[in-house]
Design a protein around this motif. Structure first.
Motif, PDB file in Angstrom:
ATOM      1  N   LEU A  67      -2.359   0.171 -10.448  1.00  0.00           N
ATOM      2  CA  LEU A  67      -3.587   0.885 -10.813  1.00  0.00           C
ATOM      3  C   LEU A  67      -3.694   2.207 -10.063  1.00  0.00           C
ATOM      4  O   LEU A  67      -4.712   2.891 -10.146  1.00  0.00           O
ATOM      5  CB  LEU A  67      -4.812   0.020 -10.498  1.00  0.00           C
ATOM      6  CG  LEU A  67      -4.986  -1.248 -11.341  1.00  0.00           C
ATOM      7  CD1 LEU A  67      -6.128  -2.084 -10.818  1.00  0.00           C
ATOM      8  CD2 LEU A  67      -5.234  -0.863 -12.801  1.00  0.00           C
ATOM      9  N   ASN A  68      -2.647   2.527  -9.278  1.00  0.00           N
ATOM     10  CA  ASN A  68      -2.640   3.740  -8.460  1.00  0.00           C
ATOM     11  C   ASN A  68      -3.774   3.788  -7.455  1.00  0.00           C
ATOM     12  O   ASN A  68      -4.289   4.854  -7.139  1.00  0.00           O
ATOM     13  CB  ASN A  68      -2.685   4.995  -9.339  1.00  0.00           C
ATOM     14  CG  ASN A  68      -1.324   5.287  -9.940  1.00  0.00           C
ATOM     15  OD1 ASN A  68      -0.303   5.073  -9.279  1.00  0.00           O
ATOM     16  ND2 ASN A  68      -1.300   5.730 -11.170  1.00  0.00           N
ATOM     17  N   LEU A  69      -4.208   2.640  -6.990  1.00  0.00           N
ATOM     18  CA  LEU A  69      -5.197   2.618  -5.911  1.00  0.00           C
ATOM     19  C   LEU A  69      -4.502   3.071  -4.632  1.00  0.00           C
ATOM     20  O   LEU A  69      -3.303   2.861  -4.459  1.00  0.00           O
ATOM     21  CB  LEU A  69      -5.748   1.198  -5.724  1.00  0.00           C
ATOM     22  CG  LEU A  69      -6.506   0.611  -6.908  1.00  0.00           C
ATOM     23  CD1 LEU A  69      -6.949  -0.809  -6.589  1.00  0.00           C
ATOM     24  CD2 LEU A  69      -7.718   1.468  -7.235  1.00  0.00           C
ATOM     25  N   PRO A  70      -5.242   3.728  -3.746  1.00  0.00           N
ATOM     26  CA  PRO A  70      -4.599   4.164  -2.500  1.00  0.00           C
ATOM     27  C   PRO A  70      -4.267   2.970  -1.598  1.00  0.00           C
ATOM     28  O   PRO A  70      -5.154   2.238  -1.186  1.00  0.00           O
ATOM     29  CB  PRO A  70      -5.658   5.065  -1.857  1.00  0.00           C
ATOM     30  CG  PRO A  70      -6.941   4.649  -2.458  1.00  0.00           C
ATOM     31  CD  PRO A  70      -6.637   4.127  -3.825  1.00  0.00           C
ATOM     32  N   ILE A  71      -2.988   2.773  -1.334  1.00  0.00           N
ATOM     33  CA  ILE A  71      -2.559   1.718  -0.420  1.00  0.00           C
ATOM     34  C   ILE A  71      -2.146   2.395   0.877  1.00  0.00           C
ATOM     35  O   ILE A  71      -1.360   3.336   0.851  1.00  0.00           O
ATOM     36  CB  ILE A  71      -1.367   0.935  -0.999  1.00  0.00           C
ATOM     37  CG1 ILE A  71      -1.757   0.294  -2.332  1.00  0.00           C
ATOM     38  CG2 ILE A  71      -0.883  -0.132  -0.025  1.00  0.00           C
ATOM     39  CD1 ILE A  71      -0.615  -0.376  -3.051  1.00  0.00           C
ATOM     40  N   PRO A  72      -2.702   1.976   2.010  1.00  0.00           N
ATOM     41  CA  PRO A  72      -2.330   2.635   3.268  1.00  0.00           C
ATOM     42  C   PRO A  72      -0.845   2.477   3.542  1.00  0.00           C
ATOM     43  O   PRO A  72      -0.260   1.413   3.314  1.00  0.00           O
ATOM     44  CB  PRO A  72      -3.172   1.901   4.322  1.00  0.00           C
ATOM     45  CG  PRO A  72      -3.596   0.629   3.683  1.00  0.00           C
ATOM     46  CD  PRO A  72      -3.668   0.892   2.212  1.00  0.00           C
ATOM     47  N   ASN A  73      -0.234   3.543   4.026  1.00  0.00           N
ATOM     48  CA  ASN A  73       1.197   3.528   4.304  1.00  0.00           C
ATOM     49  C   ASN A  73       1.422   3.301   5.796  1.00  0.00           C
ATOM     50  O   ASN A  73       1.081   4.149   6.611  1.00  0.00           O
ATOM     51  CB  ASN A  73       1.786   4.877   3.866  1.00  0.00           C
ATOM     52  CG  ASN A  73       3.263   4.972   4.163  1.00  0.00           C
ATOM     53  OD1 ASN A  73       3.840   4.063   4.779  1.00  0.00           O
ATOM     54  ND2 ASN A  73       3.877   6.047   3.738  1.00  0.00           N
ATOM     55  N   PRO A  74       1.990   2.152   6.157  1.00  0.00           N
ATOM     56  CA  PRO A  74       2.177   1.869   7.592  1.00  0.00           C
ATOM     57  C   PRO A  74       3.054   2.900   8.299  1.00  0.00           C
ATOM     58  O   PRO A  74       2.891   3.105   9.502  1.00  0.00           O
ATOM     59  CB  PRO A  74       2.841   0.481   7.606  1.00  0.00           C
ATOM     60  CG  PRO A  74       3.096   0.114   6.212  1.00  0.00           C
ATOM     61  CD  PRO A  74       2.432   1.059   5.304  1.00  0.00           C
TER      62      PRO A  74
END
Lengths: 77, 373
Positions: free
Chosen positions: A50-57
């Protein structure tokens, strides 16, 4: 939309592969950890599709190490 | 793990080699050439030398707890809860991260190299399906598969180097040590950080070799041979292609394979050579997913680890897409951040465990008095 269906289909397939064996053996705790991981993975997959912002570790790691890295680069150049 | 899976020392050595070569064979020449230029090959030798210096630490840990894996003695040394938390941090911060980066690597490689119109997700899912299945079968089948595939990898590597050897140009390696030793050392530490500091994850497999002494020797052999193969590929890449091409490509060893031309007849057999990279990366991923699954199972006191591989691979697919927004981000991370970050888990974590083990008298010295650990 079809991506979400694909992810759910994959999740169902994985449940179909693993869960019957786990239940037959009565491995309760194993089933819990498995379900949690699969739930997390499916959720992540749907969020990604859904192209939700996923935090990038990696961003966090970079934020922590960048000052040291920059200082080291200046020192070595 | 409650069920004892046993692998032979020979298989452990082969797995170590495949793990070390892994994805590094694709990108290491380029990373080294970026720092050490035409002296990349010296940097590779220096790195293998430095990398070997860490192995006694891993072996000392492995021998101190001959029948326990990293997850288990983490709990013994640090105490149950602290040990579990520390190991979980290790698991997420090291093997999991490496697995996601490796997966991204093979995805990038195949989409840039040959399957240019295939979505990267499709490649990742197909690779991971095989990996997950391998882990589901268990450690012993993985080890046997490694033993079967290893001769093909070596044969193809040998053929690759043989076929490009007519193009070797020693002038590509000149001038020798143009900018002194500093760039060489910088390059060397790149290779040390990736992948020579990573065998710490193999401590999860170490106790599955019945004799710790043999396992230690296998680790030495594996890292040495793996390092030498990386050195050979770097040397050939730089001297055949020239340092500018090596620096400019993400996957120089693939460019090397494109050079193969036997009597103007047999050309463009790089797709055949791709076998090397696919197999080594497959085993690297399989070992990592095994380590994560077995580690999680140990942390949560589960009786089995096999069912965790499929859900883990779902998470890995998404993470591999999320953690690398673009290739320049990855390059900057590989060159600037990873060489510092890796010491946390590759050196300080096992060092801390080892020292704490001695101070708290856990492990082999105390084992006779305290069998239950």
């Amino acid at each position: 939309m079809w991506q979400i269906f694909g992810i759910l289909a994959a999740a169902i397939a994985i449940i179909g592969i693993e869960v019957p064996r786990l239940r037959r053996k009565g491995l309760e705790k194993e089933l819990w950890v498995f379900s949690l991981l699969l739930f997390f993975g499916t959720g992540l997959g749907i969020a990604k599709s859904l192209n939700l912002p996923i935090p990038n570790p990696l961003d966090w790691i970079i934020a922590v190490y960048k000052p040291t890295s920059d200082a080291l680069t200046r020192f070595l150049e | 793990m409650l069920d004892r899976e046993r692998i032979a020392a020979r298989q452990f050595a082969i797995m170590t080699i495949l793990y070390i070569i892994g994805s590094a064979i694709l990108v290491i020449p380029s990373l080294l050439a970026a720092k050490a230029k035409q002296d990349a090959w010296i940097a590779a030798i220096a790195a293998v030398g430095i990398g070997m210096a860490f192995i006694p630490l891993y072996i000392a840990l492995g021998k101190r707890f001959p029948d326990k894996n990293l997850a288990q003695y983490c709990e013994i040394i640090l105490g149950k809860w602290l040990g579990k938390i520390a190991f979980l941090c290790f698991l997420i911060g090291f093997p999991f991260l490496i697995a996601a980066l490796t997966l991204r690597n093979i995805g990038d490689f195949l989409t840039i190299g040959i399957l240019t119109r295939t979505p990267i997700q499709v490649i990742m899912i197909i690779v991971l399906a095989a990996v997950a299945w391998g882990v589901k079968l268990g450690l012993e089948p993985i080890a046997r598969a490694a033993e079967i595939f290893f001769p093909f990898v070596i044969l193809l590597l040998f053929l690759l180097l043989l076929f490009v050897s007519p193009y070797l140009q020693l002038k590509n390696l000149e001038p020798f040590l143009e900018n002194g030793i500093a760039p060489v050392l910088k390059g060397a530490f790149t290779l040390v950080s990736y992948p020579l500091l990573e065998p710490v994850v193999l401590l999860m497999i170490f106790p599955h070799v019945p004799k710790p002494k043999e396992a230690g020797q296998a680790l030495w052999r594996g890292v040495l041979i793996g390092g030498m193969i990386l050195f050979a590929v770097t040397l050939f890449s730089v001297s055949v292609l020239g340092v500018d091409i090596v620096k400019g490509h993400s996957f120089p060893s693939f460019e090397l394979a494109k050079k193969i031309n036997i009597g103007d007849f047999l050309q463009r057999i790089e797709a055949l050579m791709m076998f090397i990279w696919i197999i080594t990366i497959f085993f690297r991923l399989t070992i990592l997913v095994y380590v994560i699954s077995a580690g999680l199972a140990q942390t949560f006191n589960l009786k089995d680890y096999r069912m965790l591989s499929l859900p883990l691979c779902v998470i890995l697919t998404v993470m591999a897409l999320v953690i690398v927004p673009n290739s320049s981000y990855l390059l900057a991370f590989n060159q600037k951040i990873w060489p510092l970050y890796v010491y946390n888990f590759g050196l300080f974590f096992p060092l801390l465990l080892w020292i704490a083990g001695i101070v708290r008298r856990k492990g082999k010295c105390a084992a006779r008095k305290d069998e239950t650990g």
